[in-house]
Design an enzyme around this catalytic site. Structure first.
Site, mmCIF file in Angstrom:
data_model
loop_
_atom_site.group_PDB
_atom_site.id
_atom_site.type_symbol
_atom_site.label_atom_id
_atom_site.label_comp_id
_atom_site.label_asym_id
_atom_site.label_seq_id
_atom_site.Cartn_x
_atom_site.Cartn_y
_atom_site.Cartn_z
ATOM 1 N N GLY A 1 21.518 -8.208 31.506
ATOM 2 C CA GLY A 1 22.442 -8.276 30.377
ATOM 3 C C GLY A 1 21.963 -9.219 29.295
ATOM 4 O O GLY A 1 22.204 -8.985 28.099
ATOM 5 N N PRO B 1 7.931 10.893 1.703
ATOM 6 C CA PRO B 1 9.063 11.477 2.436
ATOM 7 C C PRO B 1 8.736 12.800 3.117
ATOM 8 O O PRO B 1 9.235 13.088 4.206
ATOM 9 C CB PRO B 1 10.119 11.667 1.340
ATOM 10 C CG PRO B 1 9.808 10.625 0.327
ATOM 11 C CD PRO B 1 8.314 10.515 0.322
ATOM 12 N N PHE C 1 0.850 -1.192 0.000
ATOM 13 C CA PHE C 1 0.000 0.000 0.000
ATOM 14 C C PHE C 1 0.880 1.234 0.000
ATOM 15 O O PHE C 1 1.569 1.517 0.991
ATOM 16 C CB PHE C 1 -0.898 -0.033 1.240
ATOM 17 C CG PHE C 1 -1.857 1.132 1.349
ATOM 18 C CD1 PHE C 1 -2.529 1.616 0.242
ATOM 19 C CD2 PHE C 1 -2.089 1.735 2.570
ATOM 20 C CE1 PHE C 1 -3.417 2.678 0.332
ATOM 21 C CE2 PHE C 1 -2.980 2.800 2.686
ATOM 22 C CZ PHE C 1 -3.640 3.276 1.565
ATOM 23 N N GLY C 2 0.889 1.972 -1.096
ATOM 24 C CA GLY C 2 1.735 3.157 -1.228
ATOM 25 C C GLY C 2 1.010 4.409 -0.774
ATOM 26 O O GLY C 2 0.296 5.030 -1.569
ATOM 27 N N ILE D 1 7.259 1.653 2.749
ATOM 28 C CA ILE D 1 6.146 0.867 2.230
ATOM 29 C C ILE D 1 6.416 -0.626 2.444
ATOM 30 O O ILE D 1 7.286 -1.226 1.795
ATOM 31 C CB ILE D 1 5.909 1.167 0.739
ATOM 32 C CG1 ILE D 1 5.762 2.676 0.531
ATOM 33 C CG2 ILE D 1 4.689 0.399 0.250
ATOM 34 C CD1 ILE D 1 4.667 3.330 1.361
ATOM 35 N N ARG E 1 16.253 -17.999 36.177
ATOM 36 C CA ARG E 1 17.508 -17.284 36.469
ATOM 37 C C ARG E 1 17.725 -17.293 37.971
ATOM 38 O O ARG E 1 16.939 -16.718 38.743
ATOM 39 C CB ARG E 1 17.415 -15.850 35.944
ATOM 40 C CG ARG E 1 18.577 -14.951 36.363
ATOM 41 C CD ARG E 1 19.882 -15.356 35.704
ATOM 42 N NE ARG E 1 20.886 -14.311 35.880
ATOM 43 C CZ ARG E 1 22.118 -14.529 36.310
ATOM 44 N NH1 ARG E 1 22.509 -15.760 36.619
ATOM 45 N NH2 ARG E 1 22.978 -13.532 36.413
ATOM 46 N N GLU F 1 1.544 3.277 11.361
ATOM 47 C CA GLU F 1 0.074 3.285 11.379
ATOM 48 C C GLU F 1 -0.470 4.508 12.113
ATOM 49 O O GLU F 1 -1.558 4.477 12.681
ATOM 50 C CB GLU F 1 -0.480 1.999 12.015
ATOM 51 C CG GLU F 1 0.039 0.718 11.417
ATOM 52 C CD GLU F 1 -0.442 0.498 9.993
ATOM 53 O OE1 GLU F 1 -1.467 1.088 9.617
ATOM 54 O OE2 GLU F 1 0.218 -0.250 9.263
ATOM 55 N N SER G 1 2.108 11.482 8.255
ATOM 56 C CA SER G 1 0.708 11.253 8.590
ATOM 57 C C SER G 1 -0.239 12.288 7.972
ATOM 58 O O SER G 1 -1.454 12.148 8.082
ATOM 59 C CB SER G 1 0.535 11.257 10.121
ATOM 60 O OG SER G 1 1.261 10.199 10.713
ATOM 61 N N HIS H 1 15.512 -9.268 32.189
ATOM 62 C CA HIS H 1 16.567 -10.146 31.686
ATOM 63 C C HIS H 1 17.968 -9.624 32.016
ATOM 64 O O HIS H 1 18.939 -10.388 31.957
ATOM 65 C CB HIS H 1 16.463 -10.295 30.162
ATOM 66 C CG HIS H 1 15.475 -11.302 29.701
ATOM 67 N ND1 HIS H 1 14.116 -11.139 29.817
ATOM 68 C CD2 HIS H 1 15.659 -12.523 29.104
ATOM 69 C CE1 HIS H 1 13.492 -12.185 29.307
ATOM 70 N NE2 HIS H 1 14.405 -13.041 28.873
#
Length: 378
Positions: A339, A128, A123-124, A157, A267, A362, A132, A337
């Site tokens: 590191g 640039p 969808f184009g 795109i 862990r 979007e 929005s 987590h």
């Protein structure tokens, strides 16, 4: 008020969950490393009825509803958001307007093969200089004998490097008015179109392109619906798709929570799992609560689509909450987590990079806030 999924929706969820785990998951690492989408997946999407899930059976779809569409999105995104992103750009943005406003011949040539996964769509829309601000579109389509000559550019795109056709938005009149923008179905390759593949930090296995159009000829029979001024179809498509990508965000957030919870259980520090510390367990509790709340907001938005009552402000609320939830959850998962969170052998770094895409793509979070504020009278 019944919050349970129907037996049919539950069956769809279970089927997609198995497919994603058994057929998609083994492809993720290599696809992310090579930044290439496994094109054979589109055929499988079509064979399983996943592309046409929310389209009527009479039009070649699976005849389900938007809630089912969101269930599929969550399960695909739980395993690989990059794959879900390419599926989404194809199954909704690339072909929904053709289903909604296309002629019978256009549906036969483009929509039906796309639903089967035989053709890939993009969808184009974004440019640039435009982002929005759709009304500031610069790509222009000039009427010439037998069709239109289109010049301009499109940026970010999804599916452009692998697409067989592009649904393209272009200005057919110079006035800065909505009805001056029209949609075209452009078969690819086209001698007047050059597509450059972009390298991204997020959704790396979803191929994305920069498109240049210079006097690209598109015949009259590829003007969507054989009429100009189809801009309103774009707005309707974007509103519904915001609910859809919000479901993608729930899948990412859930994957981050599950990965973080598993790590917190396994862990071992100072003789015990790190999940015993409140600093960790409270993060997990917040993630679980926010994800659950966001999921039901998404389901409400999907229900509104099915009722034909979705408005732009509701779609904006759904997308804003879900995307920001995914971002917070994936960041919290990385922190849990430690590191290991920035090591590629763990999924949480990838999930966070992918989640960042959806507070931008979007319609950015601030664009969603603008829509909501406007609905409040500001």
């Amino acid at each position: 008020m019944n919050f349970d999924y129907t037996p049919e929706q539950t069956a769809v969820r279970d089927m997609v969950r198995r497919f994603a785990a058994e057929e998609m998951a083994p492809l993720v690492a290599q696809a992310e490393e090579n930044e290439e989408f496994p094109r054979a997946l589109f055929r499988r999407f079509g064979e399983l009825g996943l592309i046409g899930v929310r389209y009527p059976a009479a039009d070649g779809g699976s005849g389900f509803d938007k809630v089912s569409d969101c269930i599929i999105r969550e399960e695909l995104s739980y395993v690989a958001q990059a794959f879900a992103s390419s599926w989404s750009a194809h199954s909704h943005l690339g072909i929904w307007p053709i289903w909604r406003a296309g002629s019978d011949d256009q549906k036969a040539r483009f929509f039906r093969p796309a639903v089967k996964g035989e053709k890939i769509a993009c969808f184009g829309l974004s440019e640039p200089d435009g982002g929005s601000n759709i009304r500031a579109m610069k790509t222009r389509a000039a009427k010439v004998p037998g069709g239109y000559s289109i010049t301009g550019s499109k940026l970010y795109i999804t599916n452009a490097p692998i697409a067989d056709f592009m649904l393209l938005a272009a200005r057919t009149r110079p006035e800065l008015k909505p009805d001056a923008i029209s949609l075209f179905i452009v078969e690819l390759p086209n001698p007047g179109i050059r597509i450059s593949k972009l390298k991204k930090e997020g959704i790396r296995a979803s191929e994305t392109g920069l498109i240049y159009l210079e006097d690209a000829f598109v015949p009259d029979d590829c003007l969507l619906g054989h009429r100009e001024g189809t801009y309103p179809v774009i707005l309707d498509s974007l509103s519904e798709n915001r609910v859809g990508v919000a479901a993608n965000c729930i899948g990412m957030a859930r994957a981050a929570l599950d990965a973080a919870a598993e790590y917190a259980k396994t862990r071992i520090v100072a003789g015990g799992p790190i999940g015993r510390y409140q600093a960790v367990s409270h993060k997990l509790a917040d993630m679980a609560a926010e994800i659950e709340a966001a999921r039901w907001l998404v389901n409400y938005g999907a229900w509104r689509v099915d009722q034909g009552t979705l408005d732009s402000a509701t779609a904006a609320k759904v997308k804003l909450v879900a995307s920001e939830t995914a971002l917070r959850a994936s960041e919290a998962a990385i922190r849990i987590h430690g590191g290991a969170g920035i090591m590629r052998e763990y999924p949480v770094g990838r999930i966070h990079r992918d989640a960042l895409v959806y507070v931008i793509g979007e319609g950015t979070s601030d664009i969603q806030r603008n829509i909501i504020a406007r609905d409040l009278g500001f």
